[in-house]
Motif scaffolding. Sequence first.
Motif, PDB file in Angstrom:
ATOM      1  N   LEU A 105      -3.475  -9.704  -3.546  1.00 42.84           N
ATOM      2  CA  LEU A 105      -2.357 -10.610  -3.244  1.00 42.84           C
ATOM      3  C   LEU A 105      -2.049 -11.507  -4.438  1.00 42.84           C
ATOM      4  O   LEU A 105      -0.907 -11.625  -4.860  1.00 42.84           O
ATOM      5  N   ASN A 142      -0.620  -9.460  -7.328  1.00 45.35           N
ATOM      6  CA  ASN A 142       0.778  -9.096  -7.044  1.00 45.35           C
ATOM      7  C   ASN A 142       1.717 -10.215  -7.515  1.00 45.35           C
ATOM      8  O   ASN A 142       2.707  -9.966  -8.209  1.00 45.35           O
ATOM      9  N   VAL A 155      -2.955 -17.650   2.195  1.00 44.77           N
ATOM     10  CA  VAL A 155      -2.945 -17.748   0.733  1.00 44.77           C
ATOM     11  C   VAL A 155      -4.080 -18.677   0.274  1.00 44.77           C
ATOM     12  O   VAL A 155      -4.708 -18.448  -0.758  1.00 44.77           O
ATOM     13  N   TYR A 160      -2.660  -3.500  -0.746  1.00 43.48           N
ATOM     14  CA  TYR A 160      -2.881  -4.714   0.058  1.00 43.48           C
ATOM     15  C   TYR A 160      -2.870  -4.383   1.556  1.00 43.48           C
ATOM     16  O   TYR A 160      -3.784  -4.756   2.300  1.00 43.48           O
ATOM     17  N   ASP A 161      -1.877  -3.625   1.988  1.00 46.06           N
ATOM     18  CA  ASP A 161      -1.794  -3.247   3.403  1.00 46.06           C
ATOM     19  C   ASP A 161      -2.862  -2.205   3.759  1.00 46.06           C
ATOM     20  O   ASP A 161      -3.511  -2.298   4.811  1.00 46.06           O
ATOM     21  N   PHE A 221       0.695  -3.747  -4.054  1.00 49.18           N
ATOM     22  CA  PHE A 221       1.172  -4.207  -2.752  1.00 49.18           C
ATOM     23  C   PHE A 221       0.920  -3.164  -1.654  1.00 49.18           C
ATOM     24  O   PHE A 221       0.599  -3.516  -0.524  1.00 49.18           O
ATOM     25  N   SER A 257      -8.286 -10.129  -1.732  1.00 45.87           N
ATOM     26  CA  SER A 257      -7.664 -11.384  -2.169  1.00 45.87           C
ATOM     27  C   SER A 257      -7.033 -11.219  -3.549  1.00 45.87           C
ATOM     28  O   SER A 257      -5.935 -11.721  -3.809  1.00 45.87           O
ATOM     29  N   TYR A 282      -7.059 -16.601   0.078  1.00 48.69           N
ATOM     30  CA  TYR A 282      -6.960 -15.683  -1.073  1.00 48.69           C
ATOM     31  C   TYR A 282      -7.340 -16.412  -2.358  1.00 48.69           C
ATOM     32  O   TYR A 282      -8.085 -15.895  -3.177  1.00 48.69           O
TER      33      TYR A 282
END
Length: 150
Positions: free
Chosen positions: A20, A23, A74, A56-57, A53, A17, A77
């Motif tokens: 994201l 970022n 979101v 994140y993936d 980022f 979380s 998150y």
Amino acid sequence: MHMEGIKIMNNLQTYFSNLLIWNVKLHNYHWNVVGKQFMPVHTFTEEVYDNVFEQYDAVAELMKMRGKYPLVTVKEYLANASIEEVSAKDFSVEEVLKAVKKEMKLMKELAVSIRDEADEAKDPTMVATFEGYIAYYEKQLWFIQAILKD
Ligand SMILES: [Fe+2]
């Protein structure tokens, strides 16, 4: 799921979380930093959000490979992140570097806990991945410390 697994998942969802939210926050610094050293800090924050980022993936895929659902909204998150957003304003170069340093230390500490818990759970891929993230944070923290010493 045994205890270690549950602990890993909690820290992992927080870490995930944060990726994201961080970022988004790094873009705020990237756009709104002001001062004579605008350009290097603008570029530095871009390098960090690119890394964040990618993580994140990668972290979501690690969860999927372990049969877990990564958080996807979101709203979730914001509820799970330990990094807080800030509104738009002019940020001085020092302000940005100090904030990124603080956030990076927090992410490094979380990554260390996840790495240690993954080691206890005998999950070498997770260990290796998070060791890579820890090494990345250590190097960036060295850069920031060196700039702030000026
Ligand atoms: Fe940009």
